[in-house]
Scaffold this motif. Structure first.
Motif, PDB file in Angstrom:
ATOM      1  N   ASN A  71       6.487  21.697  15.840  1.00  0.00           N
ATOM      2  CA  ASN A  71       7.499  22.652  16.292  1.00  0.00           C
ATOM      3  C   ASN A  71       7.440  23.975  15.545  1.00  0.00           C
ATOM      4  OD1 ASN A  71       9.161  22.136  18.487  1.00  0.00           O
ATOM      5  ND2 ASN A  71      10.101  20.414  17.424  1.00  0.00           N
ATOM      6  N   ALA A  72       7.248  23.910  14.236  1.00  0.00           N
ATOM      7  CA  ALA A  72       7.259  25.135  13.435  1.00  0.00           C
ATOM      8  C   ALA A  72       6.092  26.063  13.789  1.00  0.00           C
ATOM      9  CB  ALA A  72       7.211  24.777  11.947  1.00  0.00           C
ATOM     10  N   ASP A  73       5.058  25.516  14.432  1.00  0.00           N
ATOM     11  CA  ASP A  73       3.905  26.338  14.821  1.00  0.00           C
ATOM     12  C   ASP A  73       4.101  27.011  16.166  1.00  0.00           C
ATOM     13  OD1 ASP A  73       2.226  25.639  12.569  1.00  0.00           O
ATOM     14  OD2 ASP A  73       2.084  23.642  13.469  1.00  0.00           O
ATOM     15  N   VAL A  74       5.146  26.630  16.881  1.00  0.00           N
ATOM     16  CA  VAL A  74       5.335  27.127  18.238  1.00  0.00           C
ATOM     17  C   VAL A  74       6.613  27.953  18.263  1.00  0.00           C
ATOM     18  CG1 VAL A  74       5.567  26.486  20.667  1.00  0.00           C
ATOM     19  CG2 VAL A  74       4.212  25.046  19.126  1.00  0.00           C
ATOM     20  N   GLN A  75       6.472  29.228  18.545  1.00  0.00           N
ATOM     21  CA  GLN A  75       7.650  30.087  18.522  1.00  0.00           C
ATOM     22  C   GLN A  75       7.989  30.535  19.942  1.00  0.00           C
ATOM     23  OE1 GLN A  75       7.829  32.573  15.012  1.00  0.00           O
ATOM     24  NE2 GLN A  75       6.479  31.166  13.934  1.00  0.00           N
ATOM     25  N   ASP A  76       7.931  31.838  20.193  1.00  0.00           N
ATOM     26  CA  ASP A  76       8.403  32.348  21.474  1.00  0.00           C
ATOM     27  C   ASP A  76       7.279  32.241  22.522  1.00  0.00           C
ATOM     28  OD1 ASP A  76       9.667  33.695  23.475  1.00  0.00           O
ATOM     29  OD2 ASP A  76       9.638  35.654  22.478  1.00  0.00           O
ATOM     30  N   VAL A  77       7.451  31.370  23.508  1.00  0.00           N
ATOM     31  CA  VAL A  77       6.452  31.236  24.576  1.00  0.00           C
ATOM     32  C   VAL A  77       7.123  31.574  25.905  1.00  0.00           C
ATOM     33  CG1 VAL A  77       4.853  29.695  25.783  1.00  0.00           C
ATOM     34  CG2 VAL A  77       5.225  29.417  23.320  1.00  0.00           C
ATOM     35  N   LYS A  78       6.608  32.606  26.554  1.00  0.00           N
ATOM     36  CA  LYS A  78       7.179  33.013  27.834  1.00  0.00           C
ATOM     37  C   LYS A  78       6.148  32.744  28.929  1.00  0.00           C
ATOM     38  CE  LYS A  78       9.139  37.111  30.136  1.00  0.00           C
ATOM     39  NZ  LYS A  78      10.347  36.490  30.690  1.00  0.00           N
ATOM     40  N   VAL A  79       6.590  32.096  29.992  1.00  0.00           N
ATOM     41  CA  VAL A  79       5.700  31.774  31.111  1.00  0.00           C
ATOM     42  C   VAL A  79       6.138  32.569  32.339  1.00  0.00           C
ATOM     43  CG1 VAL A  79       4.811  29.936  32.601  1.00  0.00           C
ATOM     44  CG2 VAL A  79       5.364  29.441  30.201  1.00  0.00           C
ATOM     45  N   ILE A  80       5.180  33.228  32.958  1.00  0.00           N
ATOM     46  CA  ILE A  80       5.466  33.987  34.189  1.00  0.00           C
ATOM     47  C   ILE A  80       4.604  33.406  35.302  1.00  0.00           C
ATOM     48  CG2 ILE A  80       5.223  36.248  35.329  1.00  0.00           C
ATOM     49  CD1 ILE A  80       5.506  37.504  32.499  1.00  0.00           C
ATOM     50  N   PHE A  81       5.224  33.114  36.432  1.00  0.00           N
ATOM     51  CA  PHE A  81       4.429  32.731  37.599  1.00  0.00           C
ATOM     52  C   PHE A  81       4.378  33.916  38.543  1.00  0.00           C
ATOM     53  CE2 PHE A  81       5.882  28.537  36.102  1.00  0.00           C
ATOM     54  CZ  PHE A  81       4.635  27.990  35.869  1.00  0.00           C
ATOM     55  N   VAL A  82       3.193  34.445  38.712  1.00  0.00           N
ATOM     56  CA  VAL A  82       2.988  35.590  39.586  1.00  0.00           C
ATOM     57  C   VAL A  82       2.990  35.090  41.031  1.00  0.00           C
ATOM     58  CG1 VAL A  82       1.157  37.179  40.277  1.00  0.00           C
ATOM     59  CG2 VAL A  82       1.753  36.944  37.869  1.00  0.00           C
ATOM     60  N   ASP A  83       3.613  35.833  41.897  1.00  0.00           N
ATOM     61  CA  ASP A  83       3.661  35.452  43.304  1.00  0.00           C
ATOM     62  C   ASP A  83       2.236  35.475  43.870  1.00  0.00           C
ATOM     63  OD1 ASP A  83       5.115  34.710  45.523  1.00  0.00           O
ATOM     64  OD2 ASP A  83       5.149  36.758  46.307  1.00  0.00           O
TER      65      ASP A  83
ATOM     66  N   ILE B  66      -1.505  32.213   9.138  1.00  0.00           N
ATOM     67  CA  ILE B  66      -1.434  32.789  10.491  1.00  0.00           C
ATOM     68  C   ILE B  66      -0.267  32.152  11.238  1.00  0.00           C
ATOM     69  CG2 ILE B  66      -2.666  33.083  12.682  1.00  0.00           C
ATOM     70  CD1 ILE B  66      -5.256  32.365  10.926  1.00  0.00           C
ATOM     71  N   ARG B  67       0.567  32.979  11.845  1.00  0.00           N
ATOM     72  CA  ARG B  67       1.645  32.462  12.703  1.00  0.00           C
ATOM     73  C   ARG B  67       1.494  33.078  14.087  1.00  0.00           C
ATOM     74  NH1 ARG B  67       7.073  33.555  11.393  1.00  0.00           N
ATOM     75  NH2 ARG B  67       6.506  35.650  10.670  1.00  0.00           N
ATOM     76  N   VAL B  68       1.614  32.244  15.117  1.00  0.00           N
ATOM     77  CA  VAL B  68       1.620  32.767  16.487  1.00  0.00           C
ATOM     78  C   VAL B  68       3.091  33.003  16.831  1.00  0.00           C
ATOM     79  CG1 VAL B  68       1.081  32.294  18.909  1.00  0.00           C
ATOM     80  CG2 VAL B  68      -0.490  31.542  17.105  1.00  0.00           C
ATOM     81  N   THR B  69       3.510  34.260  16.787  1.00  0.00           N
ATOM     82  CA  THR B  69       4.944  34.539  16.923  1.00  0.00           C
ATOM     83  C   THR B  69       5.377  34.739  18.366  1.00  0.00           C
ATOM     84  OG1 THR B  69       4.352  36.799  16.329  1.00  0.00           O
ATOM     85  CG2 THR B  69       5.342  35.436  14.604  1.00  0.00           C
ATOM     86  N   ARG B  70       4.461  35.175  19.232  1.00  0.00           N
ATOM     87  CA  ARG B  70       4.838  35.366  20.637  1.00  0.00           C
ATOM     88  C   ARG B  70       3.648  35.065  21.537  1.00  0.00           C
ATOM     89  NH1 ARG B  70       6.319  40.420  22.895  1.00  0.00           N
ATOM     90  NH2 ARG B  70       5.160  41.565  21.297  1.00  0.00           N
ATOM     91  N   VAL B  71       3.923  34.419  22.662  1.00  0.00           N
ATOM     92  CA  VAL B  71       2.905  34.223  23.703  1.00  0.00           C
ATOM     93  C   VAL B  71       3.544  34.561  25.046  1.00  0.00           C
ATOM     94  CG1 VAL B  71       1.333  32.599  24.848  1.00  0.00           C
ATOM     95  CG2 VAL B  71       1.815  32.326  22.406  1.00  0.00           C
ATOM     96  N   VAL B  72       2.850  35.351  25.838  1.00  0.00           N
ATOM     97  CA  VAL B  72       3.238  35.519  27.240  1.00  0.00           C
ATOM     98  C   VAL B  72       2.059  35.031  28.079  1.00  0.00           C
ATOM     99  CG1 VAL B  72       3.778  37.135  29.105  1.00  0.00           C
ATOM    100  CG2 VAL B  72       4.782  37.478  26.834  1.00  0.00           C
ATOM    101  N   SER B  73       2.319  34.038  28.911  1.00  0.00           N
ATOM    102  CA  SER B  73       1.264  33.511  29.776  1.00  0.00           C
ATOM    103  C   SER B  73       1.658  33.802  31.225  1.00  0.00           C
ATOM    104  CB  SER B  73       1.125  32.001  29.550  1.00  0.00           C
ATOM    105  OG  SER B  73       0.212  31.467  30.479  1.00  0.00           O
ATOM    106  N   ALA B  74       0.894  34.682  31.861  1.00  0.00           N
ATOM    107  CA  ALA B  74       1.163  35.025  33.265  1.00  0.00           C
ATOM    108  C   ALA B  74       0.148  34.297  34.127  1.00  0.00           C
ATOM    109  CB  ALA B  74       1.069  36.535  33.475  1.00  0.00           C
ATOM    110  N   ILE B  75       0.660  33.458  35.026  1.00  0.00           N
ATOM    111  CA  ILE B  75      -0.176  32.511  35.765  1.00  0.00           C
ATOM    112  C   ILE B  75      -0.170  32.841  37.260  1.00  0.00           C
ATOM    113  CG2 ILE B  75      -0.399  30.066  36.413  1.00  0.00           C
ATOM    114  CD1 ILE B  75      -0.787  30.231  33.476  1.00  0.00           C
ATOM    115  N   ALA B  76      -1.346  32.841  37.867  1.00  0.00           N
ATOM    116  CA  ALA B  76      -1.448  32.935  39.329  1.00  0.00           C
ATOM    117  C   ALA B  76      -2.049  31.627  39.819  1.00  0.00           C
ATOM    118  CB  ALA B  76      -2.328  34.109  39.733  1.00  0.00           C
ATOM    119  N   ALA B  77      -1.217  30.769  40.411  1.00  0.00           N
ATOM    120  CA  ALA B  77      -1.679  29.441  40.816  1.00  0.00           C
ATOM    121  C   ALA B  77      -1.063  29.060  42.156  1.00  0.00           C
ATOM    122  CB  ALA B  77      -1.330  28.411  39.740  1.00  0.00           C
ATOM    123  N   GLY B  78      -1.058  30.009  43.065  1.00  0.00           N
ATOM    124  CA  GLY B  78      -0.530  29.704  44.388  1.00  0.00           C
ATOM    125  C   GLY B  78       0.964  29.465  44.334  1.00  0.00           C
TER     126      GLY B  78
END
Ligand code: MOS
Length: 733
Positions: free
Chosen positions: A671-683, A609-621
Motif C-alpha cells: 500500500n505504501a508504494d501506491v499513491q495517487d492513481v487516476k484512471v481515464i477511459f477515453v470514449d 524512489i516514490r511513485v507519487t502520481r499515475v494517470v492512465s488513459a485507456i482506449a479499450a472500446g
C-alpha cells in the motif's frame, strides 16, 4: 434499453467473497480427505540415483509416498501432455514421470498422509541421492547460444541501412529479470474420489483445458472427470496451463482410492512458470524533424531445455509507429529452469517497456517533448499488416491524460523540478495490446417468474466476468440485475477457452447477447401467437426485451410481458445455448491502447524512489462496467510499479536455485508504494469489432507503466537505468 452496461455495477460475487462463502480449490471438503506434500529437487540438472522413503513410511498417519518408481500409470505420448495453451514446440513437463531432473524445484515425490502436517513432516524424512550434471541458469551466459524463433512475416524496407543514414540515432539494450506471478491464492487441487469418477476442484484459468489435459494424461472419459473452479484468487497468467499439483493430486487419489488435497507452499510456487528474463535491443533512427525512419527490435528471452516458450516482444515496435523501415527478431536461450509462462501482457509488458524507454531516449536526443515525438510518428494504420484499426483513440489518450496530469507544466531539463529534498520527474509512455475474441458459448435458462440463469465454463479470475455477464444478460433480456444468476467455472457448462489474453469480456458478453437474441426470438413468437397480440406483425429487429416485456422499439405501448407470453404459450422455461459468432475481420487491426503518465519523487541523497502520481488513459472500446474496469487498470498499474521498482526473481547461478522464493524477499508493491492513481477511459466507439463494441482490459493497464516510471526517473535524476527493477543502488552507480 441499456440500464447496466457501462455503469459502475458492484461485483455480483462481492458479498460471497467478503463473507467467505466463495470457496477456492483448497477449501472444498469431504470426509476422509488425504493430504499431499511435495518434495522438490534441490539440484537443477541430473538424475535421481536413489530415493529412500522407508523412514517417511514409518510415520504414523502416512498413507503412501509416490515417486517415479511406484506411481500409477500416466500417458507416455507427448500429445497427451499438451494442454490447449502449451507451446507448439517441445515436450511438456511431466511430474514424477522418470528419474530425470530438469530444474531446481522440480517435484520428485509426493507424500500422502491423513493430516497435512504429518505429510509435511514425513516429507522431511525422505532421503534422495542425485547424480548431478552441469547446468546453466544465467541468461547472460547463454545469449550467444540463442536461436531465432520469430521473424516478421513482412519485414519493411531495410532498417539497418536506414539506421546508418539517420540524422539522429539511439541504440541500447534493456533488461527485464525473471518475475513470478505471486497470486494471493496458492496453487491447489482437491480431488474427490468416487469409485470411478473424479471431481477435481482446481485453481485454474480454464476448467475445460484442465479437464482435457487430465483426461489425456490419465486416459479418462470426459464424463468421468469433472473440473470445477468457481473462484480464483488471482493468477495473472499462472493458471492458464494446468499446473503440476493437479496431476499429483489425481495421482494420489488414484493410488489411494481416496479423496486428496494438495496445496503448494509459497516456496513451491517458484517451481512453476514465470515471466522469462529478457534482453531487449532497440535501435531507432529518426530524421531531425522527429519522424522515425528505422526501427529494429531484437529480444533474447529465456526458455527451458524442453519447451520453446515465446511471446511477441518485438512486433509492437514495428506495429505502433510510422516508419518506412522496420525489422524485428525474437530469440530464445535454453536454461535449466522450468518453462516460462504467460504473465500479465506477456511480451508487451517487456517489449513495450524497451520500446517506450528507447522512444524517451530518442526524444531527449531530438530535444523534443516525448508526447510530441509520439504524435509525429503516430499511425492510424497497423504498420505491420498495413490495415486500419477498427478503432484507435490513442491520440485522445495522450490529450486527456496530459490534461489530467498537467503535463504542460513540465520543465524538459532533467533535475529541473524538485520538492524539498526530493527530485521530481515526470515521464510518459504508450501502451498497446491486442483486442482478441475467442469462441465462447453461453446458456440462458429463463423461467416464467422472470429469472434467468446464465452459464458458461469460463473462469472469473477476479476480473469481474460474473458481473459483466450478469449486466449484459440483464440488459439484453430486459430484466433487473438481481434476477440474473451467473454460473461459471465448471467443465460441464457450455464451452469456453481459458480466461486470458484479455479476450473474455468481449467474447463472453458477445456470447450472452447472442444467446439472449435466441430467447427474444422465442418470446416474440410466443407473444405473436397470443390472441389480438399487440405485437402482431412485429419483426424480430423491431422488438427488444425491456422492463420484463417484449416491446416494440418504435411504439412503446405495443408490448407483452414476458410472463404473459410464456403463460399463454404454456411454457415455463426457455433454454437456449449459442456460441458467439464474430466475423473473421482481417481487414482491420484490433488493439487497445493507453497513455501512462507518471510522477516520481527521488530522494536526492538516498536515491529512494516514490511513485507519487499515475494517470492512465485507456482506449479499450466500450467499457462494460466502469467500476470493475477501474479496478482492472488500478491493479495493472500496481503490477507495473512492481515491475519497474520491485520485482525480481534472484538466482544463485552457482547452484541454479532461486534465492528469494518467498514474498518477504521477492518484493511486490505494498500500500505504501501506491499513491495517487487516476484512471481515464477515453470514449472509443467501435462498430466493427463486435456488436457491443467491447475490447477487453485485463492486460493493457500494465503495458507502458514500467517505461513511464523509468522515463520519470530519468527526468528526475538525469540517470538512465535500463535494467529492471530500478533500485536505489542502481541510481547511485
Ligand atoms: Mo493472461 S497473462 O493471458 O492471464
Amino acid at each position: 434499453m441499456v440500464n447496466y452496461i457501462g455503469t459502475a455495477t458492484p461485483r455480483v460475487d462481492g458479498r460471497a467473497k467478503v463473507t467467505g462463502e466463495a470457496k477456492y480449490a483448497g477449501e472444498f471438503n469431504i470426509s476422509g480427505l488425504a493430504y499431499g506434500s511435495v518434495i522438490e529437487s534441490t539440484i537443477p540438472r541430473g538424475r535421481i540415483a536413489r530415493i529412500d522413503t522407508s523412514e517417511a513410511l514409518r510415520v504414523e498417519g502416512v498413507l503412501d509416498v509416490l515417486t517415479h518408481e511406484n506411481r500409477p500409470r500416466m500417458a507416455s505420448a507427448n500429445e497427451a501432455w499438451k494442454d490447449d495453451v502449451a507451446p507448439e514446440e517441445g515436450s511438456p513437463f511431466r511430474p514424477l514421470y522418470d528419474d530425470k531432473i530438469r530444474f531446481s524445484g522440480q517435484p520428485i515425490a509426493l507424500v500422502l498422509a491423513k493430516e497435512w502436517e504429518v505429510a509435511r513432516y514425513a516429507a522431511s524424512l525422505v532421503r534422495i541421492e542425485y547424480e548431478k550434471q552441469p547446468f546453466v541458469t544465467d541468461l547472460c551466459r547463454q545469449r550467444d547460444q540463442s536461436f531465432v524463433v520469430k521473424k516478421p512475416d513482412k519485414p519493411r524496407g531495410n532498417a539497418q541501412k536506414a539506421y546508418a543514414g539517420a540524422d539522429v540515432r539511439h541504440e541500447a539494450e534493456y533488461f527485464i529479470p525473471t518475475e513470478h506471478h505471486n497470486p494471493m491464492e496458492l496453487f491447489a487441487s482437491t480431488v474427490m474420489w468416487d469409485g470411478g469418477k473424479l471431481t477435481v476442484y482446481d485453481k485454474t484459468q480454464g476448467v475445460q483445458n484442465v479437464q482435457r489435459y487430465l483426461c489425456g494424461v490419465f486416459n479418462k472419459n470426459a464424463d468421468d472427470l469433472r473440473v470445477i473452479s468457481p473462484f480464483v484468487g488471482g493468477a495473472f497468467g499462472s493458471g492458464l496451463r494446468p499446473q503440476y499439483q493437479v496431476v499429483l493430486a489425481v495421482l494420489g487419489a488414484l493410488a489411494l482410492k481416496r479423496s486428496v488435497r494438495l496445496v503448494l507452499t509459497r516456496q513451491q510456487m517458484y517451481g512453476l512458470g514465470y515471466r522469462p528474463a529478457t534482453i531487449e535491443r532497440l535501435a531507432l533512427g529518426a530524421k531531425a524533424d522527429g519522424t522515425l525512419d528505422a526501427v529494429t527490435h531484437e529480444a533474447i528471452a529465456v526458455t527451458s531445455q524442453f519447451e520453446d516458450f515465446s511471446r511477441n516482444d518485438t512486433g509492437w515496435s514495428a506495429l505502433l509507429y510510422k516508419s518506412a523501415n522496420a525489422n524485428y527478431l525474437h530469440r530464445l536461450a535454453r536454461l535449466d529452469v522450468p518453462t516460462p509462462s504467460d504473465m500479465r501482457a506477456p511480451g508487451a509488458a517487456t517489449g513495450v517497456y524497451a520500446l517506450e524507454s528507447a522512444m524517451d531516449e530518442l526524444a531527449v536526443a531530438l530535444n523534443l517533448d516525448p508526447i510530441e515525438l509520439r504524435l509525429r510518428c503516430y499511425s492510424d494504420r497497423d504498420q505491420n499488416e498495413d490495415v486500419p484499426y477498427s478503432s484507435k483513440q490513442l491520440r485522445e489518450c495522450y490529450r486527456q491524460g496530459a490534461e489530467a496530469f498537467g503535463w504542460d507544466e513540465r520543465k524538459p531539463e532533467p533535475r529541473s523540478m524538485r520538492d524539498g529534498s526530493e527530485l521530481v520527474g515526470w515521464g510518459v509512455a504508450t501502451g498497446v495490446w491486442e483486442a482478441l475474441q475467442m469462441p465462447v458459448a453461453a446458456r440462458i435458462v429463463l423461467t416464467a417468474n422472470g429469472h434467468a440463469e446464465v452459464s458458461c465454463a469460463a473462469s472469473d479470475i477476479g476480473t469481474g466476468t460474473y458481473t459483466i455477464m450478469a449486466q449484459v444478460a440483464a440488459d439484453t433480456l430486459g430484466l433487473p440485475l438481481e434476477n440474473i444468476t451467473v454460473k461459471l467455472g465448471d467443465s460441464t457448462l457450455p464451452q469456453a477457452p481459458v480466461e486470458g489474453g484479455s479476450w473474455m469480456a468481449a467474447s463472453a458478453s458477445h456470447a450472452v447477447a447472442t444467446t439472449a437474441n435466441e430467447v427474444r426470438k422465442e418470446l416474440l413468437a410466443l407473444a405473436k401467437a397470443m390472441k389480438d397480440s399487440p405485437l402482431a406483425g412485429a419483426r424480430f429487429e423491431d422488438v427488444a426485451l425491456a422492463d420484463g416485456k417484449v416491446i416494440s422499439k418504435h411504439e412503446a405501448d405495443r408490448a407483452v410481458s414476458i410472463a404473459d407470453a410464456m403463460r399463454h404459450g404454456a411454457v415455463d422455461r426457455i433454454e437456449k445455448e449459442k456460441t458467439n459468432n464474430f466475423p473473421d475481420d482481417s481487414s482491420h487491426a484490433h488493439n487497445t491502447h493507453s497513455a501512462v503518465f507518471v510522477e516520481v519523487k527521488v530522494d536526492e541523497q538516498l536515491g529512494v524512489i516514490r511513485v507519487t502520481r499515475v494517470v492512465s488513459a485507456i482506449a479499450a472500446g466500450r467499457i462494460l462496467n466502469t467500476q470493475t474496469a477501474h479496478s482492472q487498470i488500478m491493479g495493472s498499474v500496481v503490477g507495473g510499479i512492481g515491475m519497474a521498482l520491485h520485482e525480481e526473481t534472484l538466482y544463485d547461478h552457482r547452484f541454479g536455485r532461486i534465492m528469494n522464493a518467498n514474498i518477504a524477499e521477492y518484493h511486490v508493491p505494498v500500500n505504501a508504494d501506491v499513491q495517487d492513481v487516476k484512471v481515464i477511459f477515453v470514449d472509443e466507439p467501435d462498430e466493427i469489432i463486435n456488436p457491443l463494441g467491447v475490447k477487453g482490459l485485463g492486460e493493457i493497464g500494465i503495458v507502458g507503466v514500467a517505461a513511464a516510471i523509468a522515463n520519470a526517473i530519468y527526468h528526475a535524476t538525469g540517470k538512465r537505468v535500463r535494467d529492471l527493477p530500478i533500485t536505489l543502488d542502481k541510481l547511485q552507480r
